[in-house]
Design an enzyme around this catalytic site. Sequence first.
Site, PDB file in Angstrom:
ATOM      1  N   GLU A 141      -6.424  -2.620   1.669  1.00 18.59           N
ATOM      2  CA  GLU A 141      -7.845  -2.257   1.837  1.00 18.59           C
ATOM      3  C   GLU A 141      -8.715  -3.508   1.921  1.00 18.59           C
ATOM      4  O   GLU A 141      -9.651  -3.569   2.718  1.00 18.59           O
ATOM      5  CB  GLU A 141      -8.313  -1.325   0.714  1.00 18.59           C
ATOM      6  CG  GLU A 141      -7.529  -0.010   0.584  1.00 18.59           C
ATOM      7  CD  GLU A 141      -7.438   0.808   1.867  1.00 18.59           C
ATOM      8  OE1 GLU A 141      -8.236   0.571   2.799  1.00 18.59           O
ATOM      9  OE2 GLU A 141      -6.548   1.673   1.955  1.00 18.59           O
ATOM     10  N   ASP A 188      -1.722  -3.999   6.699  1.00 24.26           N
ATOM     11  CA  ASP A 188      -0.413  -3.928   6.040  1.00 24.26           C
ATOM     12  C   ASP A 188       0.175  -5.330   5.844  1.00 24.26           C
ATOM     13  O   ASP A 188       0.656  -5.673   4.760  1.00 24.26           O
ATOM     14  CB  ASP A 188       0.573  -3.095   6.877  1.00 24.26           C
ATOM     15  CG  ASP A 188       0.380  -1.595   6.691  1.00 24.26           C
ATOM     16  OD1 ASP A 188      -0.313  -1.198   5.732  1.00 24.26           O
ATOM     17  OD2 ASP A 188       0.927  -0.826   7.500  1.00 24.26           O
TER      18      ASP A 188
HETATM   19 ZN   LIG Z   1      -5.777   1.172   6.275  1.00 21.57          ZN
END
Ligand SMILES: [Zn+2]
Length: 676
Positions: free
Chosen positions: A517, A581
């Site tokens: 995030e 990611d």
């Molecule tokens: Zn995301």
Amino acid sequence: MSILLQIAVAASLALCVLSAQTPTSHASGPAQFDLTAIDKSVDPCVNFYQYACGTWMKNNPIPADQAMWGRFNELADRNRDILHEILEAAAKPSAGRDATTQKVGDFYAACMDEKAIDARGLTPLRPELDRIRNLTDKSQIASEIAHLQAIGVGALFEFSSGQDFKDSNSVIAQFDQGGLGLPDRDYYLKEDAKAVELRQKYVAHVQRILELAGEQPERAKAGAAAVMQFETALAKGSLDLVSRRDPEKVYHKIGKPELAALSPAFRWNEYFATSGTPEFQSINVSHPEFVRTFNALIENAPLADWKTYLAWRLLHSSAPLLPTPFTEEDFNFYGKTLTGAEAMRPRWKRCVDFTDSELGEALGRKYVERTFGVEGKARTLKMVAALEKALGEDIQMLDWITPATKAQALIKLKAITNKIGYPDRWRDYSSVAIKPDDPVGNSFRADEFEFHRELNKIGKPVDRLEWTMTPPTVNAYYDPLMNNINFPAGVLQPPFFYNNGDDAVNFGGIGMVIGHELTHGFDDQGCQFDAYGNLKNWWTPKDQEEFRQREACVADEYGGFSVAPGAFVNGKLTLGENTADNGGVRVALMALLNTIGSQTARVGGYTPEQRFFLSFGQVWCQNAREAALRLQVQTNEHSPAEFRVNGVIENMPEFQKAFSCSLGQPMAPVHACHVW
Ligand SMILES: [Zn+2]
């Protein structure tokens, strides 16, 4: 513009309750990642996802009513079981129920009473169907659309409020394209055999729904063809998904006169009056071409086609609360055809989810009372601090950004705020009337409340305490306009987070989610917004060019992954998520190593670094049906689970060192990508 971690597939429905995993509680004891999930016959350097998840995948086939089944779903099922208990108790009429208990309990009870729903037939929808049937002139369309949107029917377009991209302290009116029954505009435009077949099935589905609503077969057939023609026109005027990720392409701030000039045939004044929109000066029209498109439909399509389209949208939106033939036909297309699921989920699961989506903060409040402690919040905050520190170090160390841009990136990172668990101030549903014998009316009234709540924000100060996810949700998000990260209580549990658990496992789980995030603030979308949430460039041209090259590497890498014949991951559509990611895992590992120092103790035979990677990999253990994967790569910004794991570790020398891979093995390619 919230950016979600979870893979969400429309109508992905659940059946079996898998047993809850019992979290173990200390680092020196048994491993908290799942040793039994590992497939030791696979070399981790050849296919790490298969190594981490192979045995889990073998032992956890997809339940008949699911499109995909993974460890996310196991956790979501555990959360749903808690909500189920709360709602079953709340649904029992008793004099002592507080107002919140009455609302969620009666909402759930009304949804559950299948017998009464079947007995009522279409009667609850009749006044709305009559309103549409009684339209006598196309000048009435604007007002009818405002009414339908208010009661939750996705007719023609989306209208709401939102922060101004270029002035994030003001809330303005927001117009977006919409009104389609298929998952995306490309479903109407593609010419391959699969797309053509799917469109035929869609038209047959619309026809059956119209027949169930009382239309004669021939008229229903003609009606379904008209709906297809109508929606195809809307699709042609819609912006594609990849372009929609570019904030500049969906930002067109105009005034009411310009809006009227785009669509002279649509009576905006009547639309605003019926919808109860507060007075406003500015509206962001994401894609002006779409407004021109529906203006042409008002001018050219016959009123009869408009009526059929609106009736279809109403029936479609209400199908889950209509008699059994409607719910079955709805599942037949949106579940079976689109996702490959074989059976419908039991009613209680659908009704629990429906209560969560319609009265989320009332039900969520009860959930939080039952589950979330201060301890969980404190430990999560500590991890967020560790991740923020690591991302700061990571940015400092990068050799491709000049000091000027680095300084701006660090200012932005420092400005990120975080929200953990649940809202400090709960939404007040006291004005929403909920009755135990009126499921359709309950749904209309809850949607109406939400529609007006959103519109009433126009012109008011930004509410920075608000959440866009409910507390039991297994997900998290970064909001570029708020520049904040948000972690609902529902995700702060195993397998993401073990209270008093092994640091290696927690950093590979929730640490990776936090890192993901945070990195969204710096992905290809997030990096266009500044520390204050404004769409404003803070990059030097040279750094921008370096960034673009590194992003192109990631887009190419993921664009090479395929899920089925002819179905490739869209490297550009998934770029933001893949960037998040990759950055997230790298930064989470840094934070782990900062936290544990020189500890190297093995657990279950694995070093801390190995446990970190296994924990990360196993969060994504999943089985998926081909139809669901095809849908995902066409419409979802998140890569399929396998690539969320292997796509990342292929770029990580830290992984290759942890598992002693040699350069050139599949998980240690010579060309690796590195953005953050
Ligand atoms: Zn995301």
